[in-house]
Design an enzyme around this catalytic site. Structure first.
Site, PDB file in Angstrom:
ATOM      1  N   HIS A 122      -3.583  10.871   7.387  1.00  0.00           N
ATOM      2  CA  HIS A 122      -4.414  10.517   6.207  1.00  0.00           C
ATOM      3  C   HIS A 122      -5.894  11.393   6.890  1.00  0.00           C
ATOM      4  CE1 HIS A 122      -7.431   8.825   3.574  1.00  0.00           C
ATOM      5  NE2 HIS A 122      -6.329   8.673   2.789  1.00  0.00           N
ATOM      6  N   ASP A 199      -3.568   3.360  12.877  1.00  0.00           N
ATOM      7  CA  ASP A 199      -4.126   3.248  11.660  1.00  0.00           C
ATOM      8  C   ASP A 199      -3.226   2.538  10.795  1.00  0.00           C
ATOM      9  OD1 ASP A 199      -4.578   3.656   8.857  1.00  0.00           O
ATOM     10  OD2 ASP A 199      -4.760   5.836   8.954  1.00  0.00           O
ATOM     11  N   GLN A 202      -1.461   1.545   5.890  1.00  0.00           N
ATOM     12  CA  GLN A 202      -0.299   1.221   5.002  1.00  0.00           C
ATOM     13  C   GLN A 202       0.652   0.227   5.665  1.00  0.00           C
ATOM     14  OE1 GLN A 202       0.133   2.311   2.051  1.00  0.00           O
ATOM     15  NE2 GLN A 202      -1.794   3.729   2.043  1.00  0.00           N
ATOM     16  N   LYS A 225      -6.554  -3.059   0.295  1.00  0.00           N
ATOM     17  CA  LYS A 225      -4.717  -2.709   0.243  1.00  0.00           C
ATOM     18  C   LYS A 225      -3.813  -3.612   0.612  1.00  0.00           C
ATOM     19  CE  LYS A 225      -5.260   2.241   1.728  1.00  0.00           C
ATOM     20  NZ  LYS A 225      -5.011   3.134   0.434  1.00  0.00           N
ATOM     21  N   CYS A 361      -4.657  12.817   0.115  1.00  0.00           N
ATOM     22  CA  CYS A 361      -5.276  12.744   1.290  1.00  0.00           C
ATOM     23  C   CYS A 361      -4.821  13.132   2.550  1.00  0.00           C
ATOM     24  CB  CYS A 361      -6.318  11.503   1.297  1.00  0.00           C
ATOM     25  SG  CYS A 361      -7.403  11.183   0.091  1.00  0.00           S
TER      26      CYS A 361
HETATM   27  N1  PMP Z   1      -5.129   5.651   6.448  1.00  0.00           N
HETATM   28  C1  PMP Z   1      -3.953   5.789   5.889  1.00  0.00           C
HETATM   29  C2  PMP Z   1      -2.722   5.821   6.243  1.00  0.00           C
HETATM   30  C3  PMP Z   1      -4.306   5.422   4.266  1.00  0.00           C
HETATM   31  O1  PMP Z   1      -3.204   5.194   3.373  1.00  0.00           O
HETATM   32  C4  PMP Z   1      -5.606   5.284   3.895  1.00  0.00           C
HETATM   33  C5  PMP Z   1      -5.961   4.793   2.444  1.00  0.00           C
HETATM   34  N2  PMP Z   1      -5.229   5.749   1.432  1.00  0.00           N
HETATM   35  C6  PMP Z   1      -6.704   5.530   4.674  1.00  0.00           C
HETATM   36  C7  PMP Z   1      -6.293   5.568   6.007  1.00  0.00           C
HETATM   37  C8  PMP Z   1      -8.154   5.295   4.199  1.00  0.00           C
HETATM   38  O2  PMP Z   1      -8.309   4.261   3.739  1.00  0.00           O
HETATM   39  P1  PMP Z   1      -9.663   3.708   2.904  1.00  0.00           P
HETATM   40  O3  PMP Z   1      -9.894   4.529   2.015  1.00  0.00           O
HETATM   41  O4  PMP Z   1      -9.683   2.485   2.544  1.00  0.00           O
HETATM   42  O5  PMP Z   1     -10.635   3.732   4.033  1.00  0.00           O
END
Ligand code: PMP
Length: 403
Positions: A122, A199, A202, A225, A361
Site C-alpha cells: 500500500h 503491515d 488487512q 478496519k 492505493c
Molecule cells: N496498509 C494496507 C495493506 C491497507 O489496506 C491500508 C488501508 N487501505 C493501509 C495500509 C492504510 O491504512 P490507514 O488508511 O487506516 O492508515
C-alpha cells in the site's frame, strides 16, 4: 459458528437503503461498519467519564486514564504482545509506519542503508520510506512477484546485503487478497540479522494475530478496519527497538523533564504518544476488539473464507470474468471483459452495492499487473451469501448493458 443475520442487527447502518435498495456493503477492506456496542462506547465515554488522561488528580481523569490503559491491555491481549507498554496508540496504520520510518530511520539508518518492501505494498508502506530516502539517502529494494502475483520468496532471499537494516511487508494484500508467508519472511530476515515490520491493516480484522509467534519486530494496524472508529490505530514494537528509537513527535506526555537546555523522555509507551491521545477512540477500539473476541476471530475468518470461496464459485458463471491474484482471505479483486472498473463500480452503486474500484492505493502493483485498476469486493463478519448473489446478479446485469 455465528449467524450473520443476527450479527447484522447490531450494525445500524446495515439496515439503511441506497437509492431505495437495501445496502450491500462490500467495501470492508477500506473500512468496516460499526456495531452498536462501539457506537455506544463512544457516546458513553463522553457522557460519563470524559476528562484528559494521565494529567489529572481528579476522579474523572483517573477513570478515563484507567479505561484508556485497560484498552491498551485489550490490544496487548488481542495481538498477544508480551507487555502493554509495547502497544503505542497512533492514528492508524499510516501513522504507525511513518512513526517507524521516522524514528527507526533517525536512530539506525544512514545513507546507503537498505530497506526492503514488496511490489504489493500500500502507498502507506512505500511513501514513508521514499521520504526517508529523500532525507538521508537510503536505498529501497522491492521484492518481486511470481507470475501468479504471489510474493517471490526466493528473490527476497537474494535482496539482503550487509547494509540491509529493515524489511517492511504487508501481511495481507489489500488488492490481491492473498496472505503473505510473513513468518517465513521474518525468519529469513532474522537469519540475516534484520528486523521486520508487518503491515497488519488487512490481516488483523480477519486472522488471529500473534506477534510473539510471528516474532515480528513491529506490527501495525488500523482500528477502523476492525469495527472500531476512525482515527485510532496501533504500533506494536519489540522493546529492544522502541527503547532505543528517538521519539516521533514532541510535546506533552512524552517527556520526563523539560528544560530549555535539555529534555528527557518518558518511558514506553508514552515516549511515542505526544499530546492528548484519542483516549475515547482507544476505549472504543478496546470495545471493538472485545466484540471480535466474543464472536471469535477464527469463526469470523471461517465465515469470510466461505464467502470468498462462494464468490469465486459464482464468479465462474460470469463471462470474461478475470480474478486478479490468488485471494485466500476476505477480499476478491476482479475485472470483467474490458469494462472499466470505475464504470462497473458506478453502475453497481446504483443497485445499492458498495464495492471499491481503482488502484486501491497500490499504484506500483497495478502498474506491474498492467491493468487500469480492479474492482474489489471485500467481506466482513456481517456479509451473507445472499449479498454475494446480489453482487453476481448486479455484475451480470452491468455486463449485459456493455455487451
Ligand atoms: N496498509 C494496507 C495493506 C491497507 O489496506 C491500508 C488501508 N487501505 C493501509 C495500509 C492504510 O491504512 P490507514 O488508511 O487506516 O492508515
Amino acid at each position: 459458528m455465528f449467524n450473520p443475520n443476527e450479527i447484522r442487527e447490531q450494525f445500524p447502518i446495515l439496515s439503511t437503503q441506497v437509492y431505495g435498495k437495501p445496502l450491500v456493503y462490500l467495501d470492508n477492506a477500506a473500512t468496516t461498519q460499526k456495531p452498536r456496542c462501539v457506537i455506544d462506547a463512544i457516546s458513553e465515554a463522553y457522557c460519563t467519564i470524559n476528562a484528559n488522561v494521565h494529567r489529572g488528580v481528579h476522579h474523572l481523569s483517573q477513570v478515563a486514564t484507567e479505561q484508556f490503559e485497560e484498552a491498551r491491555r485489550t490490544v496487548q491481549n488481542f495481538i498477544n504482545a508480551p507487555h502493554s507498554r509495547q502497544v503505542i496508540f497512533t492514528r492508524g496504520t499510516t501513522e504507525s509506519i511513518n512513526l517507524v520510518a521516522s524514528s527507526f530511520g533517525n536512530s539506525f539508518l544512514k545513507e546507503g542503508d537498505r530497506v526492503i518492501i514488496s511490489t504489493m505494498e500500500h502507498h502507506s508502506n512505500i511513501v514513508p520510506w521514499q521520504l526517508l530516502r529523500d532525507r538521508i539517502g537510503i536505498e529501497i529494494r522491492v521484492i518481486p512477484l511470481l507470475p501468479d502475483a504471489t510474493l517471490d520468496v526466493e528473490a527476497y532471499r537474494g535482496l539482503f546485503n550487509e547494509r540491509t537494516r529493515l524489511v517492511s511487508l504487508t501481511h495481507v494484500s489489500n488488492v490481491l487478497g492473498c496472505t503473505n508467508p510473513v513468518k517465513e519472511c521474518i525468519d529469513i530476515a532474522h537469519s540475516n540479522g534484520v528486523p521486520v515490520l508487518i503491515d497488519g491493516a488487512q490481516s488483523t480484522p480477519h486472522t488471529k494475530v500473534d506477534v510473539q509467534a510471528l516474532d515480528a519486530d513491529f506490527f501495525v494496524f488500523s482500528g477502523h478496519k476492525v469495527y472500531a472508529p476512525t482515527g485510532i490505530g496501533v504500533l506494536y514494537g519489540k522493546e529492544e527497538w522502541l527503547e532505543k528509537m528517538q521519539p516521533y513527535h514532541g510535546g506533552g506526555e512524552m517527556i520526563q523533564t523539560v528544560r530549555f537546555e535539555k529534555t528527557t523522555y518518558n518511558e514506553l509507551p508514552y515516549k511515542f504518544e505526544a499530546g492528548t491521545p484519542d483516549y475515547v477512540g482507544a476505549i472504543a477500539l478496546g470495545k471493538a476488539l472485545e466484540f471480535v473476541q466474543q464472536i471469535g476471530i477464527e469463526n469470523i475468518a471461517r465465515h469470510e473464507r466461505m464467502l470468498t470461496q462462494y464468490t469465486l464459485e459464482r464468479f465462474a458463471e460470469i463471462e470474461n470474468m478475470r480474478i486478479i491474484g490468488k485471494p485466500d482471505g476476505s477480499a476478491v479483486s476482479f475485472l470483467v471483459g474490458d469494462i472499466h472498473p470505475a464504470d462497473l463500480g458506478t453502475l453497481l452503486d446504483r443497485l445499492g452495492i458498495a464495492i471499491r474500484t481503482g488502484h486501491h492505493c497500490a499504484q506500483p502493483l497495478i502498474d506491474h499487473l498492467g491493468i487500469p485498476g480492479t474492482v474489489r469486493a471485500s467481506f466482513a463478519l456481517y456479509n451473507t451469501r445472499e449479498e454475494v448473489d446480489t453482487l453476481v446478479e448486479g455484475i451480470k446485469r452491468v455486463a449485459r448493458m456493455f455487451a
